[in-house]
Scaffold this active site. Sequence first.
Site, PDB file in Angstrom:
ATOM      1  N   VAL A  65       0.810  -1.229   0.000  1.00 52.74           N
ATOM      2  CA  VAL A  65       0.000   0.000   0.000  1.00 52.74           C
ATOM      3  C   VAL A  65       0.840   1.275   0.000  1.00 52.74           C
ATOM      4  O   VAL A  65       0.306   2.368  -0.166  1.00 52.74           O
ATOM      5  CB  VAL A  65      -1.021   0.054   1.164  1.00 52.74           C
ATOM      6  CG1 VAL A  65      -2.046  -1.062   1.054  1.00 52.74           C
ATOM      7  CG2 VAL A  65      -0.337   0.054   2.526  1.00 52.74           C
ATOM      8  N   SER A 143      -7.228   3.562  15.407  1.00 49.00           N
ATOM      9  CA  SER A 143      -6.903   2.924  16.694  1.00 49.00           C
ATOM     10  C   SER A 143      -7.317   3.861  17.814  1.00 49.00           C
ATOM     11  O   SER A 143      -7.252   5.086  17.661  1.00 49.00           O
ATOM     12  CB  SER A 143      -5.388   2.677  16.791  1.00 49.00           C
ATOM     13  OG  SER A 143      -5.038   2.392  18.145  1.00 49.00           O
ATOM     14  N   TYR A 156       2.999   5.675  15.870  1.00 51.08           N
ATOM     15  CA  TYR A 156       1.765   4.916  15.587  1.00 51.08           C
ATOM     16  C   TYR A 156       0.539   5.797  15.853  1.00 51.08           C
ATOM     17  O   TYR A 156      -0.360   5.908  15.002  1.00 51.08           O
ATOM     18  CB  TYR A 156       1.728   3.661  16.456  1.00 51.08           C
ATOM     19  CG  TYR A 156       0.520   2.775  16.234  1.00 51.08           C
ATOM     20  CD1 TYR A 156       0.456   1.915  15.133  1.00 51.08           C
ATOM     21  CD2 TYR A 156      -0.561   2.791  17.107  1.00 51.08           C
ATOM     22  CE1 TYR A 156      -0.648   1.092  14.929  1.00 51.08           C
ATOM     23  CE2 TYR A 156      -1.666   1.974  16.907  1.00 51.08           C
ATOM     24  CZ  TYR A 156      -1.696   1.127  15.813  1.00 51.08           C
ATOM     25  OH  TYR A 156      -2.798   0.324  15.615  1.00 51.08           O
ATOM     26  N   ALA A 157       0.516   6.432  17.038  1.00 50.12           N
ATOM     27  CA  ALA A 157      -0.634   7.269  17.401  1.00 50.12           C
ATOM     28  C   ALA A 157      -0.786   8.426  16.415  1.00 50.12           C
ATOM     29  O   ALA A 157      -1.908   8.774  16.017  1.00 50.12           O
ATOM     30  CB  ALA A 157      -0.476   7.791  18.826  1.00 50.12           C
ATOM     31  N   ALA A 158       0.340   9.003  15.999  1.00 46.63           N
ATOM     32  CA  ALA A 158       0.276  10.129  15.053  1.00 46.63           C
ATOM     33  C   ALA A 158      -0.269   9.662  13.704  1.00 46.63           C
ATOM     34  O   ALA A 158      -1.095  10.346  13.075  1.00 46.63           O
ATOM     35  CB  ALA A 158       1.668  10.745  14.878  1.00 46.63           C
ATOM     36  N   SER A 159       0.162   8.486  13.254  1.00 43.15           N
ATOM     37  CA  SER A 159      -0.320   7.993  11.952  1.00 43.15           C
ATOM     38  C   SER A 159      -1.827   7.752  12.003  1.00 43.15           C
ATOM     39  O   SER A 159      -2.557   8.086  11.063  1.00 43.15           O
ATOM     40  CB  SER A 159       0.426   6.715  11.532  1.00 43.15           C
ATOM     41  OG  SER A 159       0.062   5.603  12.333  1.00 43.15           O
ATOM     42  N   LYS A 160      -2.303   7.200  13.113  1.00 38.21           N
ATOM     43  CA  LYS A 160      -3.735   6.886  13.228  1.00 38.21           C
ATOM     44  C   LYS A 160      -4.562   8.163  13.453  1.00 38.21           C
ATOM     45  O   LYS A 160      -5.692   8.265  12.981  1.00 38.21           O
ATOM     46  CB  LYS A 160      -3.971   5.875  14.354  1.00 38.21           C
ATOM     47  CG  LYS A 160      -3.345   4.504  14.092  1.00 38.21           C
ATOM     48  CD  LYS A 160      -3.941   3.830  12.865  1.00 38.21           C
ATOM     49  CE  LYS A 160      -3.494   2.383  12.719  1.00 38.21           C
ATOM     50  NZ  LYS A 160      -4.067   1.713  11.535  1.00 38.21           N
ATOM     51  N   ILE A 189      -6.806  -5.711  20.404  1.00 40.16           N
ATOM     52  CA  ILE A 189      -7.498  -6.872  19.829  1.00 40.16           C
ATOM     53  C   ILE A 189      -6.462  -7.980  19.647  1.00 40.16           C
ATOM     54  O   ILE A 189      -5.356  -7.718  19.145  1.00 40.16           O
ATOM     55  CB  ILE A 189      -8.115  -6.505  18.444  1.00 40.16           C
ATOM     56  CG1 ILE A 189      -9.028  -5.264  18.543  1.00 40.16           C
ATOM     57  CG2 ILE A 189      -8.873  -7.699  17.858  1.00 40.16           C
ATOM     58  CD1 ILE A 189     -10.228  -5.372  19.451  1.00 40.16           C
TER      59      ILE A 189
HETATM   60  P1  NAP Z   1      -2.125  -7.913  11.513  1.00 42.59           P
HETATM   61  O1  NAP Z   1      -2.802  -9.247  11.595  1.00 42.59           O
HETATM   62  O2  NAP Z   1      -0.657  -7.837  11.711  1.00 42.59           O
HETATM   63  O3  NAP Z   1      -2.551  -7.258  10.143  1.00 42.59           O
HETATM   64  C1  NAP Z   1      -1.791  -6.274   9.508  1.00 42.59           C
HETATM   65  C2  NAP Z   1      -2.022  -6.463   8.026  1.00 42.59           C
HETATM   66  O4  NAP Z   1      -1.406  -5.376   7.326  1.00 42.59           O
HETATM   67  C3  NAP Z   1      -1.412  -7.756   7.477  1.00 42.59           C
HETATM   68  O5  NAP Z   1      -2.410  -8.444   6.759  1.00 42.59           O
HETATM   69  C4  NAP Z   1      -0.312  -7.280   6.534  1.00 42.59           C
HETATM   70  O6  NAP Z   1      -0.209  -8.066   5.347  1.00 42.59           O
HETATM   71  C5  NAP Z   1      -0.810  -5.900   6.163  1.00 42.59           C
HETATM   72  N1  NAP Z   1       0.273  -5.005   5.725  1.00 42.59           N
HETATM   73  C6  NAP Z   1       1.304  -4.525   6.464  1.00 42.59           C
HETATM   74  N2  NAP Z   1       2.066  -3.718   5.709  1.00 42.59           N
HETATM   75  C7  NAP Z   1       1.499  -3.689   4.474  1.00 42.59           C
HETATM   76  C8  NAP Z   1       1.798  -3.022   3.260  1.00 42.59           C
HETATM   77  N3  NAP Z   1       2.867  -2.207   3.157  1.00 42.59           N
HETATM   78  N4  NAP Z   1       0.996  -3.219   2.194  1.00 42.59           N
HETATM   79  C9  NAP Z   1      -0.085  -4.039   2.272  1.00 42.59           C
HETATM   80  N5  NAP Z   1      -0.430  -4.680   3.400  1.00 42.59           N
HETATM   81  C10 NAP Z   1       0.359  -4.509   4.488  1.00 42.59           C
HETATM   82  O7  NAP Z   1      -2.714  -6.928  12.614  1.00 42.59           O
HETATM   83  P2  NAP Z   1      -4.181  -6.380  12.892  1.00 42.59           P
HETATM   84  O8  NAP Z   1      -4.262  -6.225  14.347  1.00 42.59           O
HETATM   85  O9  NAP Z   1      -5.215  -7.169  12.191  1.00 42.59           O
HETATM   86  O10 NAP Z   1      -4.103  -4.918  12.251  1.00 42.59           O
HETATM   87  C11 NAP Z   1      -5.046  -4.473  11.275  1.00 42.59           C
HETATM   88  C12 NAP Z   1      -5.301  -2.993  11.477  1.00 42.59           C
HETATM   89  O11 NAP Z   1      -5.924  -2.806  12.748  1.00 42.59           O
HETATM   90  C13 NAP Z   1      -4.025  -2.161  11.492  1.00 42.59           C
HETATM   91  O12 NAP Z   1      -4.234  -0.968  10.761  1.00 42.59           O
HETATM   92  C14 NAP Z   1      -3.832  -1.862  12.972  1.00 42.59           C
HETATM   93  O13 NAP Z   1      -3.095  -0.688  13.177  1.00 42.59           O
HETATM   94  C15 NAP Z   1      -5.258  -1.765  13.434  1.00 42.59           C
HETATM   95  N6  NAP Z   1      -5.454  -1.940  14.876  1.00 42.59           N
HETATM   96  C16 NAP Z   1      -5.094  -3.092  15.494  1.00 42.59           C
HETATM   97  C17 NAP Z   1      -5.301  -3.216  16.870  1.00 42.59           C
HETATM   98  C18 NAP Z   1      -4.911  -4.460  17.631  1.00 42.59           C
HETATM   99  O14 NAP Z   1      -4.866  -4.398  18.850  1.00 42.59           O
HETATM  100  N7  NAP Z   1      -4.663  -5.575  16.981  1.00 42.59           N
HETATM  101  C19 NAP Z   1      -5.909  -2.173  17.586  1.00 42.59           C
HETATM  102  C20 NAP Z   1      -6.262  -1.018  16.907  1.00 42.59           C
HETATM  103  C21 NAP Z   1      -6.049  -0.910  15.561  1.00 42.59           C
HETATM  104  P3  NAP Z   1       0.721  -9.373   5.236  1.00 42.59           P
HETATM  105  O15 NAP Z   1       0.441 -10.189   6.484  1.00 42.59           O
HETATM  106  O16 NAP Z   1       0.291 -10.035   3.973  1.00 42.59           O
HETATM  107  O17 NAP Z   1       2.132  -8.890   5.205  1.00 42.59           O
END
Ligand code: NAP
Length: 250
Positions: A65, A143, A156-160, A189
Site C-alpha cells: 500500500v 486505533s 503509531y498514534a500520530a499515523s492513526k 485486539i
Molecule cells: P495484523 O494481523 O498484523 O494485520 C496487519 C495487516 O497489514 C497484514 O495483513 C499485513 O499483510 C498488512 N500489511 C502490512 N504492511 C502492508 C503493506 N505495506 N501493504 C499491504 N499490506 C500490508 O494486525 P491487525 O491487528 O489485524 O491490524 C489491522 C489494522 O488494525 C491495522 O491498521 C492496525 O493498526 C489496526 N489496529 C489493530 C489493533 C490491535 O490491537 N490488533 C488495535 C487497533 C487498531 P501481510 O500479512 O500479507 O504482510
Amino acid sequence: MKLKGQKALITGGSTGIGKGIAEAYAAEGANLVINYLNNDKEAAVLKEALEKEHGVTVEIKEADVTDETQVEELVNFTIERLGRIDILVNSAGILTQYPFTEMPISAWDKMVAINLRGPFLMIHYTLPHMIENKFGRIINIASQLAQIGGKELAHYAASKAGVIGMTKSLAREVGVHGITVNCVAPGPIETEMISHLDPEWKKMKESELAIPRFGKVEEVAPSAVFLASQPDGNLFTGQTIGPNSGDVML
Ligand code: NAP
C-alpha cells in the site's frame, strides 16, 4: 444479508482484523478482493474457504500500500474483476515501539508511509471511481491510541490520528457524491500485531479497561459491516466508532 451483491476491497485482508472483516462481509453476501503483502498462503486458503462457505466471489491480490503503482494496479484489478468498488476497507497497518528519543527517523517514516500514506493512496485511486458511481463506503481502521496516545507509540498514534483527521475532512467533501467515510478505532485486539507484547503489560492494560479483556476480531468486524450496510450506516460519516473495551469514552 446486509451486503448482498456489494463489491468490497480490503487491504491487509488475509490476517487479523482485515481477515475478520473479509469473513463478515462474505457472510453478508459481498464479493471481495482481499489484498495482502506477504501472506499469500493465508490469502489463498481464505479465498477458497469463503467461496465454498458463502458462494461469493473472492479474488486475492498482492500489493504494497506504500507503492503508488501497486496501489493503482490493485484498484484497477478490483474494478476489472468485480465490476466496481462499493466499499473500501483500509486495514493494512503495522505497529512498532520506540521511546521517542530512540526512535529512528526511518521507523517514523515507515509508520507514516504504511499507516497514513497507504490509506491516502488507496482512497486517491478509488475515489474517482466511487464519485462516478455516486456511491461509496470508505472505512479506515484507526486505533484508540489516536485518541489517548500511547507510551513509545508516538509514530503509531500520530499515523492513526492522521487517518482520523483525513477521514473527517474527506467526509465533508464527498457526502454530496453519496460517499461516506468513517473510521473504526479498535482497542487492543488479539491479533498477530500485539502477540509480541509483554504478558505483564497486557495484564496491566486489561485491568485498566472498563471491560477488562482484549477484544477478538469477530467483535470488531460487525462495526465495519454496520458502516457499510444500508440503511444502517447511511447517516454515519466522518465518525470514529470505537470497539475498544471502554478504553476511550468520548
Ligand atoms: P495484523 O494481523 O498484523 O494485520 C496487519 C495487516 O497489514 C497484514 O495483513 C499485513 O499483510 C498488512 N500489511 C502490512 N504492511 C502492508 C503493506 N505495506 N501493504 C499491504 N499490506 C500490508 O494486525 P491487525 O491487528 O489485524 O491490524 C489491522 C489494522 O488494525 C491495522 O491498521 C492496525 O493498526 C489496526 N489496529 C489493530 C489493533 C490491535 O490491537 N490488533 C488495535 C487497533 C487498531 P501481510 O500479512 O500479507 O504482510
